[in-house]
Design an enzyme around this catalytic site. Structure first.
Site, mmCIF file in Angstrom:
data_model
loop_
_atom_site.group_PDB
_atom_site.id
_atom_site.type_symbol
_atom_site.label_atom_id
_atom_site.label_comp_id
_atom_site.label_asym_id
_atom_site.label_seq_id
_atom_site.Cartn_x
_atom_site.Cartn_y
_atom_site.Cartn_z
ATOM 1 N N HIS A 106 67.864 47.051 68.652
ATOM 2 C CA HIS A 106 67.890 47.339 67.211
ATOM 3 C C HIS A 106 69.000 46.519 66.528
ATOM 4 O O HIS A 106 68.780 45.929 65.468
ATOM 5 C CB HIS A 106 68.109 48.855 67.048
ATOM 6 C CG HIS A 106 68.262 49.342 65.645
ATOM 7 N ND1 HIS A 106 67.408 50.256 65.066
ATOM 8 C CD2 HIS A 106 69.182 49.063 64.690
ATOM 9 C CE1 HIS A 106 67.793 50.500 63.824
ATOM 10 N NE2 HIS A 106 68.875 49.795 63.566
ATOM 11 N N GLU A 107 70.180 46.476 67.152
ATOM 12 C CA GLU A 107 71.311 45.754 66.539
ATOM 13 C C GLU A 107 71.093 44.239 66.579
ATOM 14 O O GLU A 107 71.432 43.531 65.626
ATOM 15 C CB GLU A 107 72.632 46.128 67.225
ATOM 16 C CG GLU A 107 73.010 47.607 67.164
ATOM 17 C CD GLU A 107 72.897 48.239 65.800
ATOM 18 O OE1 GLU A 107 73.109 47.548 64.781
ATOM 19 O OE2 GLU A 107 72.563 49.437 65.738
ATOM 20 N N CYS A 116 68.509 54.227 61.021
ATOM 21 C CA CYS A 116 69.425 53.116 60.778
ATOM 22 C C CYS A 116 70.336 53.461 59.610
ATOM 23 O O CYS A 116 69.870 54.018 58.615
ATOM 24 C CB CYS A 116 68.604 51.866 60.445
ATOM 25 S SG CYS A 116 69.590 50.419 60.059
ATOM 26 N N LEU A 117 71.601 53.102 59.727
ATOM 27 C CA LEU A 117 72.546 53.388 58.627
ATOM 28 C C LEU A 117 72.172 52.630 57.363
ATOM 29 O O LEU A 117 72.573 53.024 56.268
ATOM 30 C CB LEU A 117 73.977 53.038 59.055
ATOM 31 C CG LEU A 117 74.556 53.916 60.173
ATOM 32 C CD1 LEU A 117 75.932 53.405 60.581
ATOM 33 C CD2 LEU A 117 74.619 55.368 59.741
ATOM 34 N N HIS A 175 69.045 43.205 63.761
ATOM 35 C CA HIS A 175 69.802 43.036 62.509
ATOM 36 C C HIS A 175 70.364 41.617 62.406
ATOM 37 O O HIS A 175 70.348 41.010 61.326
ATOM 38 C CB HIS A 175 70.971 44.021 62.432
ATOM 39 C CG HIS A 175 70.599 45.387 61.942
ATOM 40 N ND1 HIS A 175 70.021 45.614 60.715
ATOM 41 C CD2 HIS A 175 70.736 46.611 62.512
ATOM 42 C CE1 HIS A 175 69.815 46.922 60.555
ATOM 43 N NE2 HIS A 175 70.239 47.544 61.635
ATOM 44 N N GLN A 219 74.960 44.288 58.512
ATOM 45 C CA GLN A 219 74.870 45.487 57.671
ATOM 46 C C GLN A 219 76.073 45.673 56.758
ATOM 47 O O GLN A 219 76.010 46.435 55.794
ATOM 48 C CB GLN A 219 74.729 46.737 58.556
ATOM 49 C CG GLN A 219 73.417 46.794 59.299
ATOM 50 C CD GLN A 219 73.386 47.974 60.239
ATOM 51 O OE1 GLN A 219 73.825 47.882 61.364
ATOM 52 N NE2 GLN A 219 72.904 49.107 59.746
ATOM 53 N N GLY A 259 75.419 52.683 66.097
ATOM 54 C CA GLY A 259 75.454 51.230 66.195
ATOM 55 C C GLY A 259 75.577 50.622 64.817
ATOM 56 O O GLY A 259 75.144 51.224 63.820
HETATM 57 NI NI NI Z 1 70.270 49.608 62.009
#
Ligand code: NI
Length: 167
Positions: free
Chosen positions: A133-134, A91-92, A137, A51, A46
């Site tokens: 989660h997204e 998370c990235l 963000h 991000q 995701g």
């Molecule tokens: Ni994330």
């Protein structure tokens, strides 16, 4: 197509609250395609526009093994949710860190698709976690914000050191 640079926690830009998408046009579709390419290359399941330092309400998700079920959500909203379950997240934007977060078990969401059409769908399990989660963000939150202050401090130090070393 282009790979986009992913911001790393504790970059303050990750705390930006994203604005609603006002027009689903070719520029937005291009950004969504670039985000998907960036997510697959990472690899991740995701990615939110926040991000990649674009502060609009756009996320891409693909939790499938074959990476052939891309879900693009524009202006996503959770319309209802049920249950609560703890699960490990990563998370990235927080590379190498995994920890447990409690999320709703099931969610019903409403969003626009890449044609600007409104749709609703239900999700559970990993997909439900990923959607929450997204959307976090887009509100300027990373999963680390759900952890204790002590853990947040440790993660901040670790990632600041890592980003200095790889600069
Ligand atoms: Ni994330």
């Amino acid at each position: 197509m282009a790979l986009l640079k992913i911001l790393h926690f504790p970059d303050p830009r990750l705390q930006t609250v994203a604005k609603p998408v006002s027009a689903v046009d070719d520029a937005l579709r291009q950004l969504a395609a670039d985000m998907a390419e960036t997510m697959y290359a990472a690899p991740g399941i995701g990615l939110a526009a926040t991000q990649v330092d674009r502060h609009i309400r756009l996320v891409v998700i693909d939790i499938s093994e074959e990476k052939d079920q891309l879900l693009t959500l524009i202006n996503p909203e959770i319309v209802s949710q049920a249950g609560a379950k703890e699960g490990e997240e990563g998370c990235l934007s927080v590379p190498g860190i995994y920890d447990k977060v409690t999320r709703a078990e099931q969610v019903r969401i409403r969003a626009l698709d890449l044609n600007g059409q409104s749709f609703e769908r239900e999700a559970e399990g990993l997909l439900a976690v990923c959607i929450q989660h997204e959307i976090d963000h887009l509100e300027g939150r990373v999963f680390v914000d759900h952890l204790s202050r002590l853990k947040q401090g440790r993660i901040r130090k670790k990632l600041q050191k890592l980003d200095r070393e790889t600069m």
